[in-house]
Design an enzyme around this catalytic site. Structure first.
Site, PDB file in Angstrom:
ATOM      1  CE  LYS A  83      -3.939   1.950   2.607  1.00  0.00           C
ATOM      2  NZ  LYS A  83      -4.824   1.725   3.770  1.00  0.00           N
ATOM      3  CB  SER A 158      -7.905   3.567   2.865  1.00  0.00           C
ATOM      4  OG  SER A 158      -7.114   3.035   3.911  1.00  0.00           O
ATOM      5  CB  SER A 182      -8.302   0.675   5.866  1.00  0.00           C
ATOM      6  OG  SER A 182      -9.018   1.868   6.015  1.00  0.00           O
TER       7      SER A 182
END
Length: 448
Positions: A83, A158, A182
């Protein structure tokens, strides 16, 4: 394509074993995934940066070591994604923010370094919600990441890019961050496994924070067993095994009284039956007065307030380029007085105590990951997306989202297992038992 199917289908554990034995070269494994990213990446917009040369160099070094007779690590040759709020040396870390585009870290985040030490190979950085604030991955600066099951649908967030990359077979595993869900929300929407460990089990050094009180690093992979293998490589020594008990004697509490889509309720019932078939004692329970929506709202306020401090410089600069919606959310957090923040922290503390009391009578809680399946980008995001995931963040507890089939519309159904702090091994063992009974629901590995 058959080679793709063999390499991607092997997952983390199978591929690492094949590389260690010499049945598959690390270079072939990395080339397979890089070619898949080149072929399908633009369709999904899951990756923001890819390090082809560095990945191939790392793979060739592994193959050279194997030929020389050196022992290889537990995750040898496993290509993984990261990420964009976690540092990877040689790749920019923007945290999905235009203002930070091109920021180059000097060293890997601790979790990335530990994966490298185990022989895994980083492929690149994945798309995410701006500043990790959001759960749709509709990024205003880098473009929306798409769900491989339905391209016009959200992958969740996210950590949406990490989940989409894993689900589409563009990475064997991925790292994400989880503040209020997330990692688990995108795992649920994309049909893969997502694991958030006990708070503090994985060091957060090298993570661009949103909320220092709530952020955790988590793992996404096609199966629970693959998540467990990655967690084993990056956890602190001794973390995740405290107080674990044998699954066959575990007490499972099925959380009732939740407002969820009927097909998700049916997935919960199937998972409960799978746990019963594994020897667990299964019974209904309720959340004993804990209000999930209230907990989520309190956590959101803390994330807004702490995120405002993290990004104070960008917030104070009208020309910094952060989106209007993020600016408003962080400004709202910055404007809250100490009493309001203290009240929110009290709500989370109360939830933690309530969950601790529940875990005196059960070993695992079974509940939905999200109240609904993935939805179209054109639909408003339900405010309740993180209601069931935020509970584990409030309690600092390990939580796993696993795939439990597809809806009648062909969208993944996710269910969640949560345990007391330190019982990460039990959560992962229970998840693997569920997959073994339910059957494995492979996500749509594009083109294989």
């Amino acid at each position: 394509m058959s080679e793709d199917r063999a390499i991607v289908g092997a997952g983390v554990v199978g591929l690492a074993a094949a590389v260690r034995s010499g049945h598959v070269s690390a270079r072939d494994a990395v080339d397979c995934y890089l070619e898949r990213i080149a072929r399908h990446g633009s369709q999904l917009n899951a990756f923001l940066a890819v390090s082809e040369a560095a990945a191939r160099d790392a793979a060739e070094a592994l193959d050279r070591r194997r030929r020389e007779g050196s022992a290889l690590g537990a995750l040898a040759g496993v290509p993984f994604a990261v990420k964009d709020n976690l540092d990877v040396a040689g790749l920019p870390t923007s945290a999905g923010m235009a203002a930070l585009r091109g920021t180059m870290p000097e060293r890997d985040a601790v979790a990335v370094l530990r994966l490298r030490s185990a022989g895994a190979v980083p492929l690149g950085k994945t798309n995410m919600d701006e500043a990790a604030f959001g759960a749709t991955n509709d990024n205003p600066h880098f473009g929306r990441c798409r769900n491989p099951h339905r391209l016009e649908f959200t992958p969740g967030g996210s950590s949406g890019g990490s989940a989409a990359a894993v689900a589409a077979g563009l990475a064997a595993a991925a790292l994400g961050s989880d503040t209020l869900g997330s990692v688990r929300i995108p795992a649920s929407y994309c049909g893969c496994a997502g694991f958030k460990p006990t708070r503090g089990s994985i060091p957060t050094a090298g993570l661009m924070p949103l909320s220092v009180s709530l952020d955790e690093i988590g793992v996404l992979a096609r199966s629970v067993g693959d998540c467990a293998a990655v967690f084993e490589a990056i956890r602190d020594a001794g973390a995740g095994t405290v107080g674990s008990r044998a699954l066959a004697s575990a007490r499972i509490g099925i959380v009732t009284g939740l407002d969820v889509a009927p097909e998700i309720a049916a997935a919960i019932a199937r998972t409960a039956a799978a746990l019963a078939a594994s020897g667990c004692a299964v019974s209904d329970c309720d959340l004993a007065g804990i209000d999930p929506g209230r907990v989520r709202r309190a956590g959101l306020l803390i994330a807004e307030a702490e995120g405002a401090r993290v990004h104070a410089r960008l917030l104070s600069d009208p020309a910094s380029g952060i989106s209007q919606s993020l600016r408003e959310a962080l400004a709202y957090g910055a404007a809250q007085g100490p009493e309001r923040i203290a009240q929110a922290r009290a709500v989370l503390h109360e939830a933690r105590l309530g969950l601790d009391a529940l875990f005196a009578s059960v070993d695992l809680l079974l509940l939905p990951t999200t109240p609904q399946t993935a939805f179209a980008f054109t639909s408003p995001a339900p405010s309740s997306q993180a209601d069931f995931t935020a509970l584990a963040n409030a309690g600092g507890m390990p939580a796993l989202s696993l795939a439990a089939g597809l809806s009648s519309a062909g969208l993944p159904l996710g269910v969640q297992l949560v345990a007391a702090r330190g019982a990460d091994a039990l959560v992962l063992e229970a998840g693997q038992a569920c997959e073994a009974v339910l059957g494995f629901f492979p996500p749509p590995m594009l083109g294989v």
